[in-house]
Design a protein around this motif. Structure first.
Motif, short mmCIF file in Angstrom:
data_model
loop_
_atom_site.label_atom_id
_atom_site.label_comp_id
_atom_site.label_asym_id
_atom_site.label_seq_id
_atom_site.Cartn_x
_atom_site.Cartn_y
_atom_site.Cartn_z
N ALA A 154 97.74 29.23 12.41
CA ALA A 154 98.37 28.63 11.24
C ALA A 154 99.42 29.55 10.65
CB ALA A 154 97.30 28.29 10.20
N LEU A 155 99.14 30.88 10.64
CA LEU A 155 100.14 31.83 10.14
C LEU A 155 101.37 31.79 11.04
CD1 LEU A 155 97.96 34.95 9.17
CD2 LEU A 155 99.22 33.43 7.64
N ALA A 156 101.15 31.72 12.36
CA ALA A 156 102.29 31.66 13.28
C ALA A 156 103.08 30.36 13.06
CB ALA A 156 101.80 31.75 14.73
N GLY A 171 98.91 18.43 7.29
CA GLY A 171 99.74 18.99 6.23
C GLY A 171 101.22 18.92 6.57
N GLU A 172 102.00 19.43 5.60
CA GLU A 172 103.46 19.39 5.71
C GLU A 172 103.98 20.62 6.44
OE1 GLU A 172 105.36 16.81 4.29
OE2 GLU A 172 103.34 15.93 4.14
N ALA A 173 105.21 20.54 6.96
CA ALA A 173 105.85 21.69 7.59
C ALA A 173 105.87 22.87 6.61
CB ALA A 173 107.27 21.33 8.01
N GLY A 174 105.56 24.05 7.09
CA GLY A 174 105.54 25.24 6.24
C GLY A 174 104.19 25.45 5.56
N GLY A 175 103.32 24.43 5.57
CA GLY A 175 102.00 24.57 4.95
C GLY A 175 100.94 23.89 5.79
#
Lengths: 320, 243
Positions: B189-191, B233-237
């Motif tokens: 998820a961080l990547a 979820g949304e892009a970036g999150g």
């Protein structure tokens, strides 16, 4: 180059005070104005002995500091890694073959032994420059040299040679002359120079071996300087004084809290503190009112072993 | 700024003919299951792993042709283990980053300390730092050398989510200055949310490479990790949930 730090100044001051006192101290206290032949005793007996104490102590202190930095372990002693036991084995061989009667051959044999120890270490560990291999190789060389020394003692050609060997192994500065100073001083100074060259690499090793290499440290070069420096300092020390243990282990510990704890900043103060410690210890064994003089190596082990235990106890508390 | 590129590199038993190009000014994440060769690839990019075949190029020059000191000036490497053997002051630790330049450059050390909010800790022994502070100090050590490339092996692994985001913010700021940032990341998820580019390794080979949404698609996760998972979820999150 390390700057002249506060601990260095203090240690230089202490040595400047202790050295003249050490010349006067002994079984017979010398009063330069009244003791007969005072000048001869000072110049030919006491001064070389005191200088030799400084030289050997400096070499052991610097080697201990560098070795602890290299192995990133405060319990490392330069005597553990093969060079000192190999030097002792060389000296024992000279007794065994009866060459020790010539004053130059004993140290020469010991230096050859130290050189063989260095070569073995470099040959086994130098290919990779790895620290684990260095440690294991050093311990094995030390173990082998120790065994061969025991073998030489058990098979000594006569009782006299056996007692000579055993006494010599205990380490002492009794009856040493300017000759020993001329052998040990240049080699030790060169060795401390090599060890000072390792300072930058040892600092980088604080972050581990991979990080050190990423900072541009060439591990094989670093190891080669370290082996050369320890070989010259410890090897020449054993060659002229026998085995003097624990100095290389204790001294960096005593000095470290007074530095910024970077390995490079510890080498010169440890050399000075080692010099001071051996000088004071040698004066003490001279002054003690015993029938025969306490051997310096035994005296330092008597101080060193309890110190080592105290160190372990303190570390255990830290780990608990 | 120059590219950093692996050309067909093989390390016996670890990597098998991996080619990959890394762009300056971006954050690239290297992901993959345990034993896929992520750390070996990162070490190879800093010339710290012995290659059995292939080479790593910085611009047009092979890394092996660059002197260790010069290479160290250009490529900063942060290993995973985070060792600090002696209880030195934070400032001394960070100053180690200047070693390839043979200077202590107090201004650059001070800047690296400030960049990671460590100025107040500068004179404290490292043993008094918390895990998050220590991780920041070790990163500041690399930044003090102002490298063109910042390679870090699992820099976020031991950190709580707050400190993870803080460190990622610092890494993003470095990338914005033009530094090439390459991270080995376990946390997909961080990547997905923070990298510009993701390379996925599986069994020593490059399994996917591209924008996070492409390289870490559900199909590739199923193929490389053998796990059926779904992004929500949304892009970036985005978050990854197991099915």
């Amino acid at each position: 180059m390390p700057r002249i730090s506060f601990p260095v100044l203090v240690l230089l001051g202490l040595i400047a005070v202790t050295l003249p006192l050490s010349l006067l101290a002994g079984r017979v206290w010398i009063d330069p104005a009244h003791t007969p032949n005072a000048a001869v005793i000072l110049a030919d007996l006491r001064l070389p002995r005191s200088l030799l104490a400084l030289v050997i102590g400096a070499g052991l202190g610097a080697a201990g500091a560098a070795m602890q930095g290299y192995l990133r372990n405060p319990l490392a002693d330069p005597g553990l890694f093969g060079i000192a036991p190999m030097a002792a084995l060389g000296a024992v061989a000279s007794f065994w073959f009866g060459y020790a009667a010539s004053a130059w051959l004993l140290p020469l044999f010991a230096l050859v032994g130290a050189g063989m120890g260095m070569a073995l270490l470099a040959l086994i560990a130098g290919r990779t420059g790895g620290i684990a291999l260095f440690t294991l190789a050093g311990l094995m060389i030390a173990s082998l040299a120790g065994t061969l020394t025991s073998l030489a003692i058990s098979m000594a050609p006569n009782a006299f040679a056996m007692s000579e060997i055993v006494t010599w192994l205990m380490g002492a500065l009794t009856d040493r002359s300017w000759r020993e100073v001329w052998i040990a001083a240049p080699l030790t100074i060169a060795g401390i120079g090599c060890l000072m060259l390792t300072g930058r690499g040892l600092d980088a090793l604080t972050l581990g071996s991979a990080a050190a290499r990423s900072l541009g440290v060439r591990d094989k070069v670093l190891q080669a300087w370290l082996i050369t420096g320890v070989g010259l300092t410890v090897g020449s020390g054993v060659a002229v004084a026998g085995i003097v243990g624990f100095v290389g282990l204790i001294v960096p510990h005593l000095v470290r809290p007074f530095t910024d704890r970077r390995p490079s900043q510890l080498i010169v103060p440890s050399a000075l503190a080692g010099a001071l410690l051996v000088l004071v210890a040698d004066c003490t064994v001279r002054i003690l009112p015993l029938v025969t003089e306490l051997r310096l190596g035994i005296a330092l082990s008597l101080i060193g072993a309890p110190f080592f235990l105290w160190l372990l106890l303190r570390m255990r508390r830290g780990l608990a | 700024m120059m590219q950093l590129a692996a050309r067909d590199i093989t390390v016996e038993g670890r990597l098998n003919g991996v080619s990959a190009t890394f762009q300056p000014g971006t954050i690239t994440a290297i992901c993959g299951p345990n034993g896929a060769g992520k750390s070996t690839l990162l070490s190879a990019l800093a010339n710290l792993a012995a290659l059995d075949a292939g080479q790593v190029l910085l611009g047009d020059t092979a890394l092996t042709a660059i002197a260790p000191q010069m290479r160290a000036q250009r490529i900063g490497f942060l290993p995973q283990d985070g060792q600090i053997a002696w209880d030195v002051a934070v400032r001394s630790l960070v100053a180690l980053g200047r070693m390839p330049f043979r200077d202590e450059a107090p201004d650059k050390v001070a800047r690296a300390l400030a960049a990671l909010d460590l100025t107040a800790f500068a004179d404290r022994p490292v043993s008094t730092l918390s895990g998050g502070e220590k991780a920041r100090a070790l990163l500041a050590r690399v930044l003090a050398g102002e490298p063109e490339w910042l390679l870090a092996d699992e820099p976020l692994a031991a950190l709580d989510i707050g400190h993870q985001l803080t460190l990622l913010r610092h890494l993003r700021a470095e990338a914005a200055r033009g530094t090439g940032v390459v991270l080995v990341l376990h946390d997909l998820a961080l990547a997905m949310n923070h990298a510009d580019h993701v390379m996925v390794l599986g069994e020593g080979r490059l399994a996917a490479s591209g924008a996070p949404a492409h390289a870490l698609s559900e199909a590739i996760i199923a193929k490389v990790w053998g796990v059926s998972a779904k992004w929500i979820g949304e892009a970036g999150g985005r978050a990854l949930i197991m099915e």
